[in-house]
Design a protein around this motif. Structure first.
Motif, PDB file in Angstrom:
ATOM      1  N   VAL A 134       6.246  46.399  23.390  1.00 17.47           N
ATOM      2  CA  VAL A 134       5.228  46.900  24.001  1.00 17.47           C
ATOM      3  C   VAL A 134       5.396  47.157  25.487  1.00 17.47           C
ATOM      4  N   VAL A 135       4.907  48.277  26.108  1.00 13.59           N
ATOM      5  CA  VAL A 135       5.296  48.398  27.392  1.00 13.59           C
ATOM      6  C   VAL A 135       3.874  48.663  28.105  1.00 13.59           C
ATOM      7  N   GLY A 136       3.776  47.994  29.371  1.00 13.12           N
ATOM      8  CA  GLY A 136       2.545  47.772  30.165  1.00 13.12           C
ATOM      9  C   GLY A 136       2.761  48.212  31.361  1.00 13.12           C
ATOM     10  N   HIS A 137       1.977  47.689  32.297  1.00 16.98           N
ATOM     11  CA  HIS A 137       2.118  47.950  33.823  1.00 16.98           C
ATOM     12  C   HIS A 137       3.240  47.335  34.544  1.00 16.98           C
ATOM     13  N   GLU A 138       3.947  46.376  33.439  1.00 19.30           N
ATOM     14  CA  GLU A 138       5.101  45.572  34.141  1.00 19.30           C
ATOM     15  C   GLU A 138       6.571  46.387  33.751  1.00 19.30           C
ATOM     16  N   GLY A 139       6.319  47.650  33.159  1.00  8.57           N
ATOM     17  CA  GLY A 139       7.529  48.225  32.801  1.00  8.57           C
ATOM     18  C   GLY A 139       7.561  49.704  32.847  1.00  8.57           C
ATOM     19  N   LEU A 140       8.446  50.133  31.965  1.00  8.07           N
ATOM     20  CA  LEU A 140       8.688  51.713  31.923  1.00  8.07           C
ATOM     21  C   LEU A 140       8.983  52.093  30.810  1.00  8.07           C
ATOM     22  N   LEU A 141       8.746  53.587  29.996  1.00  8.13           N
ATOM     23  CA  LEU A 141       9.352  54.022  28.979  1.00  8.13           C
ATOM     24  C   LEU A 141      10.118  55.130  29.496  1.00  8.13           C
ATOM     25  N   GLY A 142      11.336  55.360  28.842  1.00  6.21           N
ATOM     26  CA  GLY A 142      12.125  56.358  29.313  1.00  6.21           C
ATOM     27  C   GLY A 142      13.633  56.051  29.931  1.00  6.21           C
ATOM     28  N   VAL A 143      13.903  54.998  29.536  1.00  6.89           N
ATOM     29  CA  VAL A 143      15.496  54.398  30.353  1.00  6.89           C
ATOM     30  C   VAL A 143      16.487  55.492  30.293  1.00  6.89           C
ATOM     31  N   PRO A 144      16.762  55.971  28.951  1.00  7.52           N
ATOM     32  CA  PRO A 144      17.770  56.975  28.571  1.00  7.52           C
ATOM     33  C   PRO A 144      17.727  58.103  29.748  1.00  7.52           C
ATOM     34  N   VAL A 145      16.690  58.285  30.378  1.00  5.03           N
ATOM     35  CA  VAL A 145      16.560  59.549  31.606  1.00  5.03           C
ATOM     36  C   VAL A 145      17.413  58.890  32.650  1.00  5.03           C
ATOM     37  N   PHE A 146      17.474  57.616  33.180  1.00  3.56           N
ATOM     38  CA  PHE A 146      18.170  57.108  33.952  1.00  3.56           C
ATOM     39  C   PHE A 146      19.570  57.128  33.821  1.00  3.56           C
ATOM     40  N   ILE A 147      20.133  57.032  32.324  1.00  2.37           N
ATOM     41  CA  ILE A 147      21.389  56.775  32.231  1.00  2.37           C
ATOM     42  C   ILE A 147      22.131  57.997  31.384  1.00  2.37           C
ATOM     43  N   GLY A 148      21.438  59.210  31.636  1.00  7.92           N
ATOM     44  CA  GLY A 148      22.211  60.236  31.101  1.00  7.92           C
ATOM     45  C   GLY A 148      21.365  61.021  29.694  1.00  7.92           C
ATOM     46  N   GLY A 149      20.375  60.623  29.318  1.00  6.07           N
ATOM     47  CA  GLY A 149      19.702  61.193  28.181  1.00  6.07           C
ATOM     48  C   GLY A 149      19.913  60.752  26.962  1.00  6.07           C
ATOM     49  N   GLY A 150      19.880  61.685  26.210  1.00  3.38           N
ATOM     50  CA  GLY A 150      19.883  61.210  24.621  1.00  3.38           C
ATOM     51  C   GLY A 150      18.638  61.154  23.868  1.00  3.38           C
ATOM     52  N   PRO A 151      18.614  61.265  22.896  1.00  5.62           N
ATOM     53  CA  PRO A 151      17.317  61.458  22.086  1.00  5.62           C
ATOM     54  C   PRO A 151      16.440  60.161  21.959  1.00  5.62           C
ATOM     55  N   ALA A 152      15.326  59.901  21.728  1.00  4.54           N
ATOM     56  CA  ALA A 152      14.506  58.928  21.354  1.00  4.54           C
ATOM     57  C   ALA A 152      15.076  58.395  20.207  1.00  4.54           C
ATOM     58  N   GLY A 153      15.228  56.863  20.025  1.00  2.42           N
ATOM     59  CA  GLY A 153      15.474  56.475  19.026  1.00  2.42           C
ATOM     60  C   GLY A 153      14.329  55.932  17.826  1.00  2.42           C
ATOM     61  N   ASN A 154      13.214  55.751  18.696  1.00  2.00           N
ATOM     62  CA  ASN A 154      12.006  55.164  18.027  1.00  2.00           C
ATOM     63  C   ASN A 154      10.903  56.230  18.376  1.00  2.00           C
ATOM     64  N   ARG A 155       9.657  55.699  17.842  1.00  2.00           N
ATOM     65  CA  ARG A 155       8.430  56.401  18.135  1.00  2.00           C
ATOM     66  C   ARG A 155       7.726  55.626  19.275  1.00  2.00           C
ATOM     67  N   ALA A 156       7.039  56.167  20.134  1.00  2.00           N
ATOM     68  CA  ALA A 156       6.428  55.517  21.001  1.00  2.00           C
ATOM     69  C   ALA A 156       4.735  56.077  21.070  1.00  2.00           C
TER      70      ALA A 156
END
Length: 98
Positions: free
Chosen positions: A69-91
């Motif tokens: 679970v991601v809320g105001h303490e986190g972020l969604l989309g770490v792969p953008v920072f490390i070069g991309g790649g497709p999503a592995g899961n549903r958000a």
């Protein structure tokens, strides 16, 4: 709404915040909105302010399970920072908000 309601953005040093602030867009998500599906490319990083997003995995049986679970303490989309790649899961949005 102040983007620094997100704890990660709030922790940025002033120089980094000044660089990032102009790039931030405000979005509101309704309950049940699918942010991405498995295999979708990541284009953005999301920093929740008041919304809560569940990361879901679909099992081989067709059932799904919540991984995180991601809320105001986190972020969604770490792969953008490390070069991309497709999503592995549903958000999916579990609590409507910004």
């Amino acid at each position: 709404m102040d983007p620094r309601q997100n704890r990660l953005l709030a922790a940025l040093p002033p120089a980094q915040w000044a660089e990032w602030a102009p790039r931030i867009e405000h979005l509101d998500f309704p309950l049940g909105h699918v942010v991405h599906e498995p295999g979708d490319p990541y284009h953005y990083v999301y920093f929740p302010l008041t919304t809560v997003i569940s990361i879901m995995r679909t099992l081989s049986t067709g059932a799904s399970t919540q991984l995180a679970v991601v809320g105001h303490e986190g972020l969604l989309g770490v792969p953008v920072f490390i070069g991309g790649g497709p999503a592995g899961n549903r958000a999916v949005v579990q609590h409507a908000g910004a």
